[in-house]
Design an enzyme around this catalytic site. Structure first.
Site, PDB file in Angstrom:
ATOM      1  CD  GLU A 208      -2.898  -0.985   2.363  1.00 56.25           C
ATOM      2  OE1 GLU A 208      -2.422  -0.276   3.417  1.00 56.25           O
ATOM      3  OE2 GLU A 208      -3.809  -1.939   2.253  1.00 56.25           O
ATOM      4  CG  HIS A 242      -8.782   0.074   2.854  1.00 56.07           C
ATOM      5  ND1 HIS A 242      -8.074   1.071   2.167  1.00 56.07           N
ATOM      6  CD2 HIS A 242      -7.874  -0.924   3.578  1.00 56.07           C
ATOM      7  CE1 HIS A 242      -6.700   0.701   2.567  1.00 56.07           C
ATOM      8  NE2 HIS A 242      -6.664  -0.230   3.578  1.00 56.07           N
TER       9      HIS A 242
END
Length: 356
Positions: A208, A242
């Site tokens: 990420e 997410h």
């Protein structure tokens, strides 16, 4: 237009003898800063031939965010592979997908950035992967991040004290602490054998940060976005990545859209706040290690504890003091000169302001 005027970097952070050195915008001129890997990036020309346009930068960031999520479903949807037989197999498959998307994003970003040298040290430096000032890039951001968790740390200390008292070891607290420290290696080995450890503390933070910080921020800044736009745009994409947790949460909450939406909404809000903080760390320090280790620490600690019935307000007082300390030290502990001593009169060591 130069980003230096709008950056989060304070002029007082640098030597008083430093003077601003304007850079002429020509299509043939390169950044003449031999001390930074970014002197291999071309400056913005008047016709924009050597630069990334804002729509292209945004579209690239959105594409990388979508690719990071959608590739997770490629094994079953596109490749038609059978469903994993266990949770470990499922996560390992996702680890491979995340690694592939990260490598593709890094290569794509390096390709479209106006890079004039393909030396390994130059490419890694653009992505914030550096060995110089490494301990500063790890220690100071970790100390700063730990202030947010002052309440959680005090609560854990109180629980440890209570455990000592219940076991009749009130006078051997330091012995208890020593035993705890000695047990850490065994605990790490036990945790490392679990797939959740690798997901939360290794694969997720590393991939990420590489995609949403190391790739996206240089693209946005090179396209001409002001620094605070980049700081708050990347977290939005980071939070949207997410959304794939909604289905999992929907099933856990007995298929209740309201409960799942509230939980996922809270998670998205938290990821936006953390993403902005991680972007800030990356730009101020120029080190990928800064947001990376902060990310690992936050994943390990979870949400900060602000209120707790134990301690008679001590936890809340510690949490409040931690927040005050965090706000007070946010800029002093992220001074660019603490992470690179070769700014050459540039207000940001990465040279973003010299791209324009």
């Amino acid at each position: 237009m130069r980003l230096a005027k709008d950056s989060f970097v304070n002029r007082r952070d640098f030597n008083s003898t430093s003077e601003e050195n304007p850079v002429t915008s020509t299509s043939s001129r390169w950044i003449s800063r031999r001390s930074s890997p970014h002197h291999y990036l071309s400056t913005m020309s008047s016709d924009g031939d050597n630069n990334i346009s804002m729509p292209v930068a945004v579209a690239s960031c959105v594409a990388m965010a979508l690719f990071y999520v959608l590739i997770l479903y490629a094994p079953t949807v596109i490749l038609r592979l059978p469903s994993p037989s266990s949770f470990s197999d499922f996560m390992i498959r996702r680890f491979v997908c995340a690694a592939i998307s990260t490598v593709v994003s890094l290569v794509f970003t390096a390709y479209i950035l106006p890079i004039k040298s393909w030396e390994a040290s130059v490419i890694l430096g653009i992505f914030g992967i550096r060995t110089d000032h490494l301990w500063q890039g790890v220690v100071y951001p970790l100390l700063l991040t730990s202030l947010i968790y002052a309440g959680s740390l005090v609560l854990n200390l109180l629980l440890l004290l209570e455990s000592c008292k219940e076991n009749g070891e009130a006078c051997s607290f330091f012995t208890k602490v020593r035993s705890f420290v000695q047990a850490i290696p065994a605990c790490i080995m036990t945790c490392a054998s679990g797939v959740s450890f690798w997901r939360n503390l290794v694969v997720a933070p590393l991939t990420e940060e590489l995609v949403f910080r190391a790739c996206m921020i240089p693209l946005l800044l090179c396209a001409g976005f002001r620094i605070y736009y980049a700081i708050f745009l990347c977290p939005i994409l980071f939070s949207l990545a997410h959304l794939n947790h909604f289905r999992e949460m929907y099933i856990k909450q007995n298929r209740s859209y309201i409960k799942a939406s509230l939980i996922v909404g809270l998670q998205l809000g938290y990821t936006v706040v953390f993403g902005a903080y991680a972007s800030f760390l990356f730009i101020r320090t120029g080190h990928l290690a800064a947001p990376l280790f902060a990310h690992i620490f936050c994943n390990y600690m979870g949400l900060p504890v602000l209120l707790h019935p134990r301690g008679k307000g001590l936890v809340s007082a510690a949490a409040l003091a931690g927040v005050v300390g965090f706000v007070t030290l946010l800029f002093p502990l992220t001074k660019p000169l603490m992470y690179n001593d070769r700014t050459n009169n540039c207000p940001c060591w990465l040279g973003y302001c010299l791209w324009h």
